[in-house]
Design a protein around this motif. Structure first.
Motif, PDB file in Angstrom:
ATOM      1  N   ASP A  70       0.870  -1.189   0.000  1.00  0.00           N
ATOM      2  CA  ASP A  70       0.000   0.000   0.000  1.00  0.00           C
ATOM      3  C   ASP A  70       0.905   1.237   0.000  1.00  0.00           C
ATOM      4  OD1 ASP A  70      -1.776   2.068   0.469  1.00  0.00           O
ATOM      5  OD2 ASP A  70      -2.954   0.959   1.946  1.00  0.00           O
ATOM      6  N   PRO A  71       1.281   1.715  -1.190  1.00  0.00           N
ATOM      7  CA  PRO A  71       2.257   2.812  -1.257  1.00  0.00           C
ATOM      8  C   PRO A  71       1.799   4.067  -0.523  1.00  0.00           C
ATOM      9  CG  PRO A  71       1.789   1.934  -3.457  1.00  0.00           C
ATOM     10  CD  PRO A  71       0.865   1.243  -2.513  1.00  0.00           C
ATOM     11  N   GLU A  72       0.515   4.402  -0.644  1.00  0.00           N
ATOM     12  CA  GLU A  72       0.061   5.637   0.001  1.00  0.00           C
ATOM     13  C   GLU A  72       0.158   5.515   1.518  1.00  0.00           C
ATOM     14  OE1 GLU A  72      -3.504   8.489  -0.984  1.00  0.00           O
ATOM     15  OE2 GLU A  72      -4.148   7.062   0.543  1.00  0.00           O
ATOM     16  N   MET A  73      -0.264   4.362   2.041  1.00  0.00           N
ATOM     17  CA  MET A  73      -0.209   4.167   3.488  1.00  0.00           C
ATOM     18  C   MET A  73       1.241   4.075   3.963  1.00  0.00           C
ATOM     19  SD  MET A  73      -2.415   4.318   5.733  1.00  0.00           S
ATOM     20  CE  MET A  73      -1.552   4.803   7.222  1.00  0.00           C
ATOM     21  N   LEU A 103       6.046  19.968   1.216  1.00  0.00           N
ATOM     22  CA  LEU A 103       6.765  18.882   1.899  1.00  0.00           C
ATOM     23  C   LEU A 103       6.027  17.559   1.661  1.00  0.00           C
ATOM     24  CD1 LEU A 103       9.289  19.551   3.573  1.00  0.00           C
ATOM     25  CD2 LEU A 103       7.920  19.281   5.627  1.00  0.00           C
ATOM     26  N   ALA A 104       6.760  16.522   1.275  1.00  0.00           N
ATOM     27  CA  ALA A 104       6.143  15.208   1.013  1.00  0.00           C
ATOM     28  C   ALA A 104       5.593  14.618   2.312  1.00  0.00           C
ATOM     29  CB  ALA A 104       7.172  14.260   0.419  1.00  0.00           C
ATOM     30  N   ALA A 105       4.618  13.716   2.160  1.00  0.00           N
ATOM     31  CA  ALA A 105       3.950  13.131   3.326  1.00  0.00           C
ATOM     32  C   ALA A 105       4.951  12.486   4.282  1.00  0.00           C
ATOM     33  CB  ALA A 105       2.913  12.102   2.862  1.00  0.00           C
ATOM     34  N   GLU A 106       5.909  11.751   3.721  1.00  0.00           N
ATOM     35  CA  GLU A 106       6.842  11.047   4.610  1.00  0.00           C
ATOM     36  C   GLU A 106       7.684  12.004   5.452  1.00  0.00           C
ATOM     37  OE1 GLU A 106       6.618  10.633   1.310  1.00  0.00           O
ATOM     38  OE2 GLU A 106       8.577  10.471   0.344  1.00  0.00           O
ATOM     39  N   ARG A 107       7.948  13.205   4.905  1.00  0.00           N
ATOM     40  CA  ARG A 107       8.703  14.208   5.673  1.00  0.00           C
ATOM     41  C   ARG A 107       7.823  14.781   6.785  1.00  0.00           C
ATOM     42  NH1 ARG A 107      12.453  17.036   2.591  1.00  0.00           N
ATOM     43  NH2 ARG A 107      12.895  18.169   4.510  1.00  0.00           N
ATOM     44  N   ARG A 108       6.538  14.965   6.482  1.00  0.00           N
ATOM     45  CA  ARG A 108       5.608  15.495   7.497  1.00  0.00           C
ATOM     46  C   ARG A 108       5.480  14.513   8.650  1.00  0.00           C
ATOM     47  NH1 ARG A 108       0.957  18.920   4.271  1.00  0.00           N
ATOM     48  NH2 ARG A 108       2.238  19.448   2.480  1.00  0.00           N
ATOM     49  N   VAL A 109       5.424  13.210   8.292  1.00  0.00           N
ATOM     50  CA  VAL A 109       5.317  12.175   9.329  1.00  0.00           C
ATOM     51  C   VAL A 109       6.532  12.262  10.252  1.00  0.00           C
ATOM     52  CG1 VAL A 109       5.353   9.683   9.712  1.00  0.00           C
ATOM     53  CG2 VAL A 109       3.882  10.652   7.935  1.00  0.00           C
ATOM     54  N   ARG A 110       7.691  12.449   9.663  1.00  0.00           N
ATOM     55  CA  ARG A 110       8.907  12.469  10.470  1.00  0.00           C
ATOM     56  C   ARG A 110       9.029  13.729  11.334  1.00  0.00           C
ATOM     57  NH1 ARG A 110      12.381   8.348   9.617  1.00  0.00           N
ATOM     58  NH2 ARG A 110      11.348   6.793   8.306  1.00  0.00           N
ATOM     59  N   SER A 165     -12.242  13.943   5.925  1.00  0.00           N
ATOM     60  CA  SER A 165     -11.129  13.077   5.513  1.00  0.00           C
ATOM     61  C   SER A 165     -10.146  13.843   4.641  1.00  0.00           C
ATOM     62  CB  SER A 165     -11.654  11.859   4.742  1.00  0.00           C
ATOM     63  OG  SER A 165     -12.440  11.056   5.583  1.00  0.00           O
ATOM     64  N   THR A 166     -10.674  14.678   3.757  1.00  0.00           N
ATOM     65  CA  THR A 166      -9.797  15.454   2.873  1.00  0.00           C
ATOM     66  C   THR A 166      -8.910  16.387   3.679  1.00  0.00           C
ATOM     67  OG1 THR A 166     -11.496  15.365   1.166  1.00  0.00           O
ATOM     68  CG2 THR A 166      -9.752  16.985   0.865  1.00  0.00           C
ATOM     69  N   LEU A 167      -9.480  16.985   4.754  1.00  0.00           N
ATOM     70  CA  LEU A 167      -8.675  17.882   5.580  1.00  0.00           C
ATOM     71  C   LEU A 167      -7.517  17.116   6.226  1.00  0.00           C
ATOM     72  CD1 LEU A 167      -8.024  20.520   6.983  1.00  0.00           C
ATOM     73  CD2 LEU A 167      -9.804  20.026   8.676  1.00  0.00           C
ATOM     74  N   LEU A 168      -7.820  15.940   6.783  1.00  0.00           N
ATOM     75  CA  LEU A 168      -6.749  15.161   7.410  1.00  0.00           C
ATOM     76  C   LEU A 168      -5.694  14.765   6.376  1.00  0.00           C
ATOM     77  CD1 LEU A 168      -8.626  12.773   9.908  1.00  0.00           C
ATOM     78  CD2 LEU A 168      -7.856  15.113  10.226  1.00  0.00           C
ATOM     79  N   ARG A 169      -6.153  14.331   5.202  1.00  0.00           N
ATOM     80  CA  ARG A 169      -5.219  13.893   4.160  1.00  0.00           C
ATOM     81  C   ARG A 169      -4.397  15.073   3.626  1.00  0.00           C
ATOM     82  NH1 ARG A 169      -5.954   9.168   1.601  1.00  0.00           N
ATOM     83  NH2 ARG A 169      -5.774  10.054  -0.466  1.00  0.00           N
ATOM     84  N   ALA A 170      -5.035  16.245   3.559  1.00  0.00           N
ATOM     85  CA  ALA A 170      -4.294  17.428   3.080  1.00  0.00           C
ATOM     86  C   ALA A 170      -3.252  17.859   4.106  1.00  0.00           C
ATOM     87  CB  ALA A 170      -5.267  18.564   2.791  1.00  0.00           C
ATOM     88  N   LEU A 171      -3.586  17.722   5.399  1.00  0.00           N
ATOM     89  CA  LEU A 171      -2.608  18.088   6.429  1.00  0.00           C
ATOM     90  C   LEU A 171      -1.380  17.187   6.358  1.00  0.00           C
ATOM     91  CD1 LEU A 171      -4.928  18.769   9.528  1.00  0.00           C
ATOM     92  CD2 LEU A 171      -3.766  20.444   8.080  1.00  0.00           C
ATOM     93  N   LEU A 172      -1.632  15.919   5.986  1.00  0.00           N
ATOM     94  CA  LEU A 172      -0.515  14.971   5.894  1.00  0.00           C
ATOM     95  C   LEU A 172       0.214  15.072   4.547  1.00  0.00           C
ATOM     96  CD1 LEU A 172       0.617  12.815   7.828  1.00  0.00           C
ATOM     97  CD2 LEU A 172      -0.545  11.108   6.452  1.00  0.00           C
ATOM     98  N   GLY A 173      -0.410  15.732   3.580  1.00  0.00           N
ATOM     99  CA  GLY A 173       0.233  15.856   2.268  1.00  0.00           C
ATOM    100  C   GLY A 173      -0.164  14.767   1.298  1.00  0.00           C
ATOM    101  N   LEU A 174      -1.189  13.985   1.639  1.00  0.00           N
ATOM    102  CA  LEU A 174      -1.638  12.935   0.711  1.00  0.00           C
ATOM    103  C   LEU A 174      -2.559  13.507  -0.360  1.00  0.00           C
ATOM    104  CD1 LEU A 174      -2.362  10.057   3.277  1.00  0.00           C
ATOM    105  CD2 LEU A 174      -0.366  10.336   1.803  1.00  0.00           C
ATOM    106  N   VAL A 175      -3.172  14.658  -0.052  1.00  0.00           N
ATOM    107  CA  VAL A 175      -3.950  15.405  -1.052  1.00  0.00           C
ATOM    108  C   VAL A 175      -3.260  16.760  -1.199  1.00  0.00           C
ATOM    109  CG1 VAL A 175      -6.161  16.518  -1.536  1.00  0.00           C
ATOM    110  CG2 VAL A 175      -6.118  14.277  -0.444  1.00  0.00           C
TER     111      VAL A 175
END
Lengths: 290, 240
Positions: A173-176, B72-79, B45-55
């Motif tokens: 699941d790339p997105e997850m 910033l990419a999602a993985e950088r936001r997570v970190r 859901s869109t708001l949460l995904r946008a905060l994480l950078g998935l949208v």
């Protein structure tokens, strides 16, 4: 005794095919895309080993790390040129781009090295061993050992390391995976590098006994595709088992009957598997739970 | 760091030509639990995904812990410390429970094992299933795994999307009790939820979304029933 001899030859050939199929299935799992250049990457690995041999006159086993590293670099280039720019397009775009890369590799090799068959050096030596009356080519034993080491290494990395977890998460699941902090693009590139490195190893192993020509990749990608279909689409153990089965048909059946009959029997078996177990030998119909 | 943990200013996002978030602005303090309520399609859901950078955001700015998240990419936001529990759990089905947790670990190996132990203490049910493939877990266990996985990133802000979806009332109560304990331990929580009563009981503040806009932002205890009804039933001009 003859049967044992044939079995060993079949396992050695199947081990090399398994590396081809393994690289194919790793990219398939990580990207959902079929890398049609995988066979041509095997060819490139064989040609590379044959071209390096006069420059570095050492056994193939010592050439192997260099071939792995150079082919991994080629895999990175492949991902940058043929996958990443197209990953948000329909899958057919990647099919075509990898076919295009394969054609470029074939023509590039033909221009650089010519169309004639070439041989890579043996892994250790070209001799044979006598094991209780069984005449065993050193190359066959070395192929089995090297392939087992590479496949075992892949299983260890994927099963026991954080890199392996990230590669598997990216594949599932790339997105997850991204939402868990996994650098997905880097993982996809690493998968292409690994697949190309394994293709290169297969090329080096095969190009000693079977020679290599610029157009050899077409046959190999077909075998990888069949191995993955037989074993179960996306299953790593299935791809290895499928590759061994193909090799046993090629060596075993063809020695008793003929090569065309062996190929015919292989395709009949493939059709039977598709009819009676369409998910392949190691595939699962469904494994999600609400 | 000075200022709020999260500052969202005029955030717009959507899918194709469809606007799902329309100039959303709010701030969130460290350790603050906030409920995000609204009808289906309101944009939670869109708001949460946008905060994480998935949208991707089409306009607006988001700052987290003093860092501008735009681009910033999602993985950088997570970190940076944003954990995400998606709607539908989305565990990695073919990986073991332990691997599902470890893959999200941001710490070096030794500390990661400590984080893992902390999750197993929070969710004892997962400890006994550590070696099992995640797809074998029940829905409630998968939800625990999804929350545990988000905790492995050592979040300062936890985004939760419909954590009670598909769970029995008893399991949902258990999950909400855990969310409350996570918030109490100092992690800011933004909780998107259909079940208003549970969310309001967990949060100190509530934001109501309707058609991609924040139509109410205030204390969870003081929100009027009529305001909630208006937001959920989509009546024009929900009161603030």
């Amino acid at each position: 005794m003859l049967a044992l001899q044939l079995l060993l030859n079949g396992i050695a050939l199947g081990a090399a095919y398994a590396l081809v199929a393994l690289g194919f299935v790793l990219v398939l799992n990580a990207t959902g895309a079929v890398n049609f250049a995988q066979g041509d990457l095997v060819m490139a690995g064989g040609i590379l080993a044959a071209a390096l041999a006069p420059l570095l006159p050492v056994p193939g086993l010592l050439l192997l790390p260099l071939v792995l590293a150079l082919m991994a670099g080629l895999g990175l280039l492949l991902s940058l040129a043929a996958y990443l720019p197209l990953r948000h397009r329909p899958p057919v775009a990647v099919f075509i781009s990898t076919i295009a890369v394969g054609i470029m590799l074939q023509n590039g090799v033909t221009v650089l090295f010519g169309p004639e068959p070439r041989a890579a050096p043996p892994l250790l030596g070209g001799g044979t061993l006598d094991l209780a009356g069984l005449v065993v080519p050193e190359q066959s034993l070395a192929i089995v050992a090297v392939a087992a080491l590479l496949i075992g290494g892949q299983q260890w990395v994927f099963g026991r390391t954080q890199l392996g977890r990230r590669l598997r998460a990216t594949a599932q699941d790339p997105e997850m995976a991204r939402a868990c902090g996994v650098p997905v693009t880097a993982m996809v590139m690493a998968t292409f590098a690994l697949a190309a490195a394994y293709a290169g190893a297969a090329g080096l192993l095969l190009a000693n006994q079977f020679f290599v020509t610029p157009t050899a990749g077409g046959d190999l990608i077909l075998k990888a595709y069949i191995a993955v279909t037989i074993g179960g689409w996306g299953s790593v153990p299935g791809a290895v088992a499928g590759a061994l089965l193909i090799a046993l048909f090629e060596v075993g059946v063809s020695s008793v009957l003929s090569y065309p009959v062996a190929l015919g029997a292989l395709y009949v078996t493939l059709l039977a598997i598709l009819v009676f177990r369409p998910q392949g030998l190691f595939g699962e119909v469904a494994r999600r739970r609400a | 760091m000075t200022g709020p943990l999260l500052a969202v200013d005029g955030l717009c996002a959507g899918y194709g030509g469809l606007t799902a978030l329309d100039r959303v602005s709010f701030t969130l303090e460290a350790a603050e639990p906030v409920a995000l309520l609204g009808a289906n399609g309101a944009g939670k859901s869109t708001l949460l995904r946008a905060l994480l950078g998935l949208v991707p955001a089409s306009a607006g700015r988001v700052r987290f812990a003093g860092t501008d998240l735009n681009g910033l990419a999602a993985e950088r936001r997570v970190r940076l410390g944003i954990g995400y529990v998606p709607e539908g759990r989305r565990v990695f089905p073919g990986m073991s429970v332990r691997d599902n947790l470890e893959v999200a670990g941001v710490a070096a190996r030794g500390d990661r094992l400590e984080d893992l132990e902390r999750v197993f203490t929070l969710f004892p049910q997962l400890r006994g299933k550590a070696g099992e493939a995640a797809w074998r877990l029940s829905g409630g266990q998968q939800q625990m795994l999804a929350i545990g996985r988000a905790l492995m990133v050592r979040p300062r802000l936890l985004l939760l999307d419909e954590p009670s979806l598909g769970l029995s009332p008893a399991l949902a109560a258990e999950v909400f009790a855990t969310i409350a304990s996570i918030a109490a331990s100092g992690t800011a929580v933004l909780l998107a939820e259909q079940s208003a009563a549970r969310a309001l009981a967990t949060a100190s503040r509530v934001m109501l979304l309707r058609l991609g806009r924040v139509v109410h932002d205030g204390p969870a205890s003081g929100v009027a029933a009529q305001t909630l009804r208006d937001a959920f039933l989509g009546r024009a001009g929900a009161r603030t």
